[in-house]
Design a protein around this motif. Sequence first.
Motif, PDB file in Angstrom:
ATOM      1  N   MET A  56       0.870  -1.256  -0.102  1.00 18.12           N
ATOM      2  CA  MET A  56       0.003   0.057  -0.027  1.00 18.12           C
ATOM      3  C   MET A  56       0.894   1.280   0.024  1.00 18.12           C
ATOM      4  SD  MET A  56      -2.810   1.259   2.854  1.00 18.12           S
ATOM      5  CE  MET A  56      -3.931  -0.142   2.637  1.00 18.12           C
ATOM      6  N   VAL A  57       0.296   2.354  -0.768  1.00 15.57           N
ATOM      7  CA  VAL A  57       0.962   3.640  -0.887  1.00 15.57           C
ATOM      8  C   VAL A  57      -0.073   4.132  -0.166  1.00 15.57           C
ATOM      9  CG1 VAL A  57       1.722   5.394  -2.200  1.00 15.57           C
ATOM     10  CG2 VAL A  57       2.378   3.208  -2.902  1.00 15.57           C
ATOM     11  N   LEU A  58       0.521   5.256   0.865  1.00 15.76           N
ATOM     12  CA  LEU A  58      -0.264   6.095   1.852  1.00 15.76           C
ATOM     13  C   LEU A  58      -0.394   7.390   1.039  1.00 15.76           C
ATOM     14  CD1 LEU A  58       1.135   4.919   5.177  1.00 15.76           C
ATOM     15  CD2 LEU A  58      -0.984   4.034   4.001  1.00 15.76           C
ATOM     16  N   ASN A  59      -1.448   8.393   1.083  1.00 16.08           N
ATOM     17  CA  ASN A  59      -1.479   9.600   0.878  1.00 16.08           C
ATOM     18  C   ASN A  59      -1.970  10.491   2.020  1.00 16.08           C
ATOM     19  OD1 ASN A  59      -0.342   9.892  -1.920  1.00 16.08           O
ATOM     20  ND2 ASN A  59      -1.941   7.920  -2.317  1.00 16.08           N
ATOM     21  N   TYR A  60      -1.408  11.021   2.709  1.00 15.26           N
ATOM     22  CA  TYR A  60      -2.019  11.615   3.817  1.00 15.26           C
ATOM     23  C   TYR A  60      -2.188  13.211   4.012  1.00 15.26           C
ATOM     24  CZ  TYR A  60      -0.576   7.658   7.333  1.00 15.26           C
ATOM     25  OH  TYR A  60      -0.300   6.680   7.919  1.00 15.26           O
ATOM     26  N   ALA A  61      -3.255  13.524   4.141  1.00 10.20           N
ATOM     27  CA  ALA A  61      -3.750  15.099   4.445  1.00 10.20           C
ATOM     28  C   ALA A  61      -4.478  15.059   5.744  1.00 10.20           C
ATOM     29  CB  ALA A  61      -4.257  15.461   3.211  1.00 10.20           C
ATOM     30  N   VAL A  62      -4.284  16.620   6.363  1.00  5.07           N
ATOM     31  CA  VAL A  62      -4.857  16.602   7.617  1.00  5.07           C
ATOM     32  C   VAL A  62      -5.753  18.121   7.245  1.00  5.07           C
ATOM     33  CG1 VAL A  62      -4.460  17.356   9.909  1.00  5.07           C
ATOM     34  CG2 VAL A  62      -3.233  15.760   8.910  1.00  5.07           C
ATOM     35  N   PRO A  63      -6.935  17.863   7.120  1.00  6.28           N
ATOM     36  CA  PRO A  63      -7.926  18.967   6.708  1.00  6.28           C
ATOM     37  C   PRO A  63      -8.209  19.650   8.154  1.00  6.28           C
ATOM     38  CG  PRO A  63      -9.303  16.871   6.538  1.00  6.28           C
ATOM     39  CD  PRO A  63      -7.803  16.550   6.538  1.00  6.28           C
ATOM     40  N   HIS A  64      -8.269  18.859   9.468  1.00  4.25           N
ATOM     41  CA  HIS A  64      -8.687  19.655  10.641  1.00  4.25           C
ATOM     42  C   HIS A  64      -7.523  19.443  11.710  1.00  4.25           C
ATOM     43  CE1 HIS A  64     -11.383  21.400  13.712  1.00  4.25           C
ATOM     44  NE2 HIS A  64     -11.108  20.208  14.289  1.00  4.25           N
ATOM     45  N   GLY A  65      -7.038  20.278  12.203  1.00 10.33           N
ATOM     46  CA  GLY A  65      -6.297  20.114  13.413  1.00 10.33           C
ATOM     47  C   GLY A  65      -4.780  19.857  13.090  1.00 10.33           C
ATOM     48  N   GLU A  66      -3.882  19.300  13.856  1.00 10.41           N
ATOM     49  CA  GLU A  66      -2.490  19.190  13.425  1.00 10.41           C
ATOM     50  C   GLU A  66      -1.845  17.886  14.107  1.00 10.41           C
ATOM     51  OE1 GLU A  66       0.740  22.699  13.194  1.00 10.41           O
ATOM     52  OE2 GLU A  66      -0.133  22.691  14.991  1.00 10.41           O
ATOM     53  N   ILE A  67      -0.901  17.133  13.217  1.00 11.52           N
ATOM     54  CA  ILE A  67      -0.308  15.915  13.640  1.00 11.52           C
ATOM     55  C   ILE A  67       1.223  16.254  13.411  1.00 11.52           C
ATOM     56  CG2 ILE A  67      -2.225  14.801  13.306  1.00 11.52           C
ATOM     57  CD1 ILE A  67      -0.781  13.577  10.733  1.00 11.52           C
ATOM     58  N   ASN A  93       0.259  23.804   7.537  1.00  3.54           N
ATOM     59  CA  ASN A  93       1.191  23.043   6.552  1.00  3.54           C
ATOM     60  C   ASN A  93       0.000  22.123   5.503  1.00  3.54           C
ATOM     61  OD1 ASN A  93       3.220  22.349   4.850  1.00  3.54           O
ATOM     62  ND2 ASN A  93       3.972  20.982   6.189  1.00  3.54           N
ATOM     63  N   TYR A  94      -0.837  22.758   4.831  1.00  3.29           N
ATOM     64  CA  TYR A  94      -1.864  21.847   4.454  1.00  3.29           C
ATOM     65  C   TYR A  94      -1.225  21.270   3.211  1.00  3.29           C
ATOM     66  CZ  TYR A  94      -5.719  19.878   2.522  1.00  3.29           C
ATOM     67  OH  TYR A  94      -6.840  19.101   2.101  1.00  3.29           O
ATOM     68  N   SER A  95      -0.590  19.928   3.453  1.00  4.91           N
ATOM     69  CA  SER A  95      -0.042  19.395   2.282  1.00  4.91           C
ATOM     70  C   SER A  95      -0.424  17.932   2.210  1.00  4.91           C
ATOM     71  CB  SER A  95       1.446  19.317   2.648  1.00  4.91           C
ATOM     72  OG  SER A  95       2.056  20.501   2.670  1.00  4.91           O
ATOM     73  N   LEU A  96       0.037  17.200   1.138  1.00  4.30           N
ATOM     74  CA  LEU A  96      -0.201  15.813   0.885  1.00  4.30           C
ATOM     75  C   LEU A  96       1.123  15.076   1.199  1.00  4.30           C
ATOM     76  CD1 LEU A  96      -2.220  13.578  -0.195  1.00  4.30           C
ATOM     77  CD2 LEU A  96      -0.970  13.902  -2.390  1.00  4.30           C
ATOM     78  N   VAL A  97       1.374  14.125   1.979  1.00  9.19           N
ATOM     79  CA  VAL A  97       2.495  13.394   2.098  1.00  9.19           C
ATOM     80  C   VAL A  97       2.127  11.884   1.494  1.00  9.19           C
ATOM     81  CG1 VAL A  97       4.296  12.289   4.000  1.00  9.19           C
ATOM     82  CG2 VAL A  97       3.263  14.576   4.313  1.00  9.19           C
TER      83      VAL A  97
END
Length: 149
Positions: A56-67, A93-97
Amino acid sequence: MIDGVVITPLKQICDERGKVMHMLRCDAPVFKSFGEIYFSCINPGAVKGWHFHKKMVLNYAVPHGEIKVVLYDNRVESRTRGEVMEIILGTNNYSLVTVPAMIWSGFKGIGTEMAIVANCASIPHDPQESERKDPFDPSIPYQWELKNR
């Protein structure tokens, strides 16, 4: 940077009504395939990890809060083997990892509110293709406590 990890700044379109937050398109260079989208909610100070996917390839984004996302490269043939990478994701830092398969990953809720982590995974979840470790497993050279640099 860990070899194969890609950080893509994401677009937000804001007006007086609110905003649209982009995440991932099928024509993006990092898009591999669609498996599923899920959301993981995490409270401040909580740690979710470690987990590892064989395919699996993961694609993380955080639209609310912070991690704080933490990645560890233990791939035998990797030029970045042994490296640890930290990325702060959220409203500042709204980004896709994009995390390739075979990388250990985990994240910690930071800030003052629950964070929502969106993951657009390349394949549907399959417990047979993943492994998990305790967040404090000493085989991964990382400590989750707050660092005052």
